[in-house]
Design a protein around this motif. Structure first.
Motif, PDB file in Angstrom:
ATOM      1  N   LEU A   1       0.860  -1.181   0.000  1.00 26.64           N
ATOM      2  CA  LEU A   1       0.000   0.000   0.000  1.00 26.64           C
ATOM      3  C   LEU A   1       0.893   1.226   0.000  1.00 26.64           C
ATOM      4  CD1 LEU A   1      -2.816   1.257   0.182  1.00 26.64           C
ATOM      5  CD2 LEU A   1      -2.640   1.078   2.679  1.00 26.64           C
TER       6      LEU A   1
ATOM      7  N   LEU B   1      -8.881   1.642   1.270  1.00 27.82           N
ATOM      8  CA  LEU B   1      -8.229   2.513   0.301  1.00 27.82           C
ATOM      9  C   LEU B   1      -8.856   3.896   0.332  1.00 27.82           C
ATOM     10  CD1 LEU B   1      -7.901   0.174  -2.815  1.00 27.82           C
ATOM     11  CD2 LEU B   1      -6.173   0.725  -1.103  1.00 27.82           C
TER      12      LEU B   1
ATOM     13  N   LEU C   1      -2.578   0.407  -4.362  1.00 25.81           N
ATOM     14  CA  LEU C   1      -2.413  -0.929  -3.805  1.00 25.81           C
ATOM     15  C   LEU C   1      -1.815  -1.807  -4.892  1.00 25.81           C
ATOM     16  CD1 LEU C   1      -2.860  -2.853  -1.401  1.00 25.81           C
ATOM     17  CD2 LEU C   1      -5.109  -3.382  -2.377  1.00 25.81           C
TER      18      LEU C   1
END
Length: 78
Positions: A50, A63, A69
């Protein structure tokens, strides 16, 4: 938007190097993908990063706008 980035063989499976997605919990983001791709992305040997940091636990990841990601398949050498 957030972005999913696919490396190696996962890029071939996804059909693109990256995919823009709506921000939200990773489980919901993956649920919106093709089921066959989602299964590959959740393989036990696939690592996730991430925003450039490797994740050791993917539970509870959400997110946000602008997040990236990345999915990293196992690397074989020889």
């Amino acid at each position: 938007m957030a972005r999913l980035v696919f490396m190696g063989r996962l890029e071939d499976a996804a059909g693109a190097a990256e995919l823009p997605v709506e921000p939200g919990p990773v489980e919901q983001v993956l649920a919106r993908l093709d089921p066959a791709l989602a299964v590959q992305l959740l393989g036990e040997k696939v690592r996730m990063a991430l925003n450039g940091r490797l994740l050791t636990d993917v539970g509870g990841i959400v997110l946000a706008q602008g997040d990236e990601l990345a999915f990293l398949p196992p690397v074989s050498g020889g």
